[in-house]
Structure formats: C-alpha cells, structure tokens
Design a protein around this motif. Structure first.
Motif, short mmCIF file in Angstrom:
data_model
loop_
_atom_site.label_atom_id
_atom_site.label_comp_id
_atom_site.label_asym_id
_atom_site.label_seq_id
_atom_site.Cartn_x
_atom_site.Cartn_y
_atom_site.Cartn_z
N PRO A 200 0.83 -1.20 0.00
CA PRO A 200 0.00 0.00 0.00
C PRO A 200 0.87 1.26 0.00
O PRO A 200 1.96 1.28 0.59
CB PRO A 200 -0.79 -0.10 1.31
N THR A 201 0.39 2.30 -0.66
CA THR A 201 1.10 3.57 -0.64
C THR A 201 0.99 4.17 0.76
O THR A 201 0.22 3.69 1.60
CB THR A 201 0.48 4.56 -1.64
N ARG A 202 1.76 5.20 1.00
CA ARG A 202 1.71 5.86 2.30
C ARG A 202 0.30 6.36 2.60
O ARG A 202 -0.20 6.22 3.71
CB ARG A 202 2.71 7.01 2.37
N ARG A 203 -0.35 6.93 1.61
CA ARG A 203 -1.71 7.43 1.80
C ARG A 203 -2.67 6.29 2.14
O ARG A 203 -3.49 6.40 3.05
CB ARG A 203 -2.18 8.17 0.57
N GLU A 204 -2.57 5.18 1.41
CA GLU A 204 -3.43 4.03 1.69
C GLU A 204 -3.17 3.49 3.09
O GLU A 204 -4.09 3.10 3.81
CB GLU A 204 -3.20 2.93 0.65
N TYR A 205 -1.90 3.46 3.47
CA TYR A 205 -1.55 2.99 4.81
C TYR A 205 -2.17 3.89 5.87
O TYR A 205 -2.70 3.40 6.87
CB TYR A 205 -0.03 2.95 4.96
N GLU A 206 -2.11 5.19 5.67
CA GLU A 206 -2.69 6.13 6.64
C GLU A 206 -4.19 5.92 6.78
O GLU A 206 -4.73 5.99 7.88
CB GLU A 206 -2.37 7.57 6.26
N VAL A 207 -4.87 5.68 5.66
CA VAL A 207 -6.31 5.42 5.71
C VAL A 207 -6.57 4.13 6.49
O VAL A 207 -7.47 4.09 7.36
CB VAL A 207 -6.90 5.34 4.28
N LEU A 208 -5.82 3.07 6.21
CA LEU A 208 -5.98 1.81 6.93
C LEU A 208 -5.73 2.00 8.43
O LEU A 208 -6.47 1.47 9.26
CB LEU A 208 -5.03 0.75 6.37
N ARG A 209 -4.69 2.73 8.74
CA ARG A 209 -4.34 2.96 10.14
C ARG A 209 -5.43 3.75 10.86
O ARG A 209 -5.79 3.44 11.99
CB ARG A 209 -3.00 3.70 10.22
N THR A 210 -5.96 4.77 10.20
CA THR A 210 -7.02 5.58 10.80
C THR A 210 -8.28 4.75 11.02
O THR A 210 -8.90 4.83 12.09
CB THR A 210 -7.34 6.79 9.91
N ARG A 211 -8.64 3.94 10.03
CA ARG A 211 -9.82 3.08 10.18
C ARG A 211 -9.64 2.10 11.33
O ARG A 211 -10.57 1.84 12.10
CB ARG A 211 -10.08 2.32 8.89
N HIS A 212 -8.45 1.54 11.45
CA HIS A 212 -8.18 0.60 12.53
C HIS A 212 -8.29 1.29 13.89
O HIS A 212 -8.87 0.75 14.83
CB HIS A 212 -6.80 -0.03 12.36
N ARG A 213 -7.73 2.48 14.01
CA ARG A 213 -7.80 3.21 15.28
C ARG A 213 -9.23 3.55 15.65
O ARG A 213 -9.59 3.51 16.83
CB ARG A 213 -6.98 4.50 15.20
N GLU A 214 -10.04 3.92 14.67
CA GLU A 214 -11.44 4.26 14.95
C GLU A 214 -12.25 3.03 15.33
O GLU A 214 -13.14 3.10 16.17
CB GLU A 214 -12.06 4.95 13.74
N ALA A 215 -11.94 1.90 14.73
CA ALA A 215 -12.66 0.67 15.03
C ALA A 215 -12.21 0.03 16.34
O ALA A 215 -12.95 -0.74 16.94
CB ALA A 215 -12.47 -0.33 13.89
N HIS A 216 -11.00 0.34 16.78
CA HIS A 216 -10.45 -0.27 18.00
C HIS A 216 -9.94 0.80 18.96
O HIS A 216 -8.72 0.92 19.17
CB HIS A 216 -9.30 -1.22 17.64
N PRO A 217 -10.82 1.59 19.56
CA PRO A 217 -10.36 2.61 20.50
C PRO A 217 -9.78 1.91 21.75
O PRO A 217 -10.37 0.96 22.26
CB PRO A 217 -11.62 3.39 20.84
N GLN A 218 -8.65 2.38 22.19
CA GLN A 218 -7.98 1.74 23.33
C GLN A 218 -7.85 2.73 24.48
O GLN A 218 -6.80 3.32 24.71
CB GLN A 218 -6.62 1.24 22.91
N GLY A 219 -8.92 2.95 25.15
CA GLY A 219 -8.90 3.79 26.34
C GLY A 219 -8.77 5.28 26.05
O GLY A 219 -8.36 6.02 26.92
N ARG A 220 -9.12 5.69 24.82
CA ARG A 220 -9.06 7.11 24.53
C ARG A 220 -10.33 7.76 25.07
O ARG A 220 -11.39 7.16 25.09
CB ARG A 220 -8.93 7.36 23.03
N CYS A 221 -10.23 9.00 25.43
CA CYS A 221 -11.38 9.70 26.00
C CYS A 221 -12.40 10.09 24.92
O CYS A 221 -13.58 10.24 25.22
CB CYS A 221 -10.93 10.93 26.76
N CYS A 222 -11.95 10.30 23.68
CA CYS A 222 -12.87 10.81 22.65
C CYS A 222 -13.01 9.88 21.48
O CYS A 222 -12.14 9.20 21.10
CB CYS A 222 -12.34 12.14 22.13
#
Length: 68
Positions: free
Chosen positions: A46-68
C-alpha cells in the motif's frame, strides 16, 4: 580536528532526524512496508496514503482507552 567535528555533527543530525521521524510517526510506514514485504512478498505494498487510511480506520474501530 575538522573531520571529528564533521563526523560528530553528522551523528548529531542523524540522531535528531531519527528522533523527529519517531516522534511524528513518519518512520512507522517504513517499518510497516518492510514487514509487509517480508511477510507478503508477492502482494502489492500500500502507498503511504493508503496505509494512513488503513491505520485511521483501525484506530477508529479499535479505541484503546481514549477519551474521545
């Protein structure tokens, strides 16, 4: 003396660059790319942009103790 100063300045500059790349997360894609190539050599990387999208989606789907 000049060679020693130059070498020391280069080492310092390399260390600062490494620190800033780690701090900003820029080096994360490089590590991901190397790992992807090692484990999936035939799959397209994946390109850097595609990687960033994947990473963002993963973070949103798996919140780990974030307040927001």
């Amino acid at each position: 003396m000049t060679v020693t100063v130059t070498v020391t300045a280069r080492r310092w500059a390399r260390a600062v660059r490494w620190y800033l790349r780690e701090l900003t997360g820029e080096a994360e894609y490089d590590r991901y790319r190397e790992r992807h190539l090692r484990h999936h050599p035939l799959a397209p990387v994946p390109t850097r942009r595609e990687y960033e999208v994947l990473r963002t989606r993963h973070r949103e789907a798996h919140p780990q103790g974030r307040c927001c």
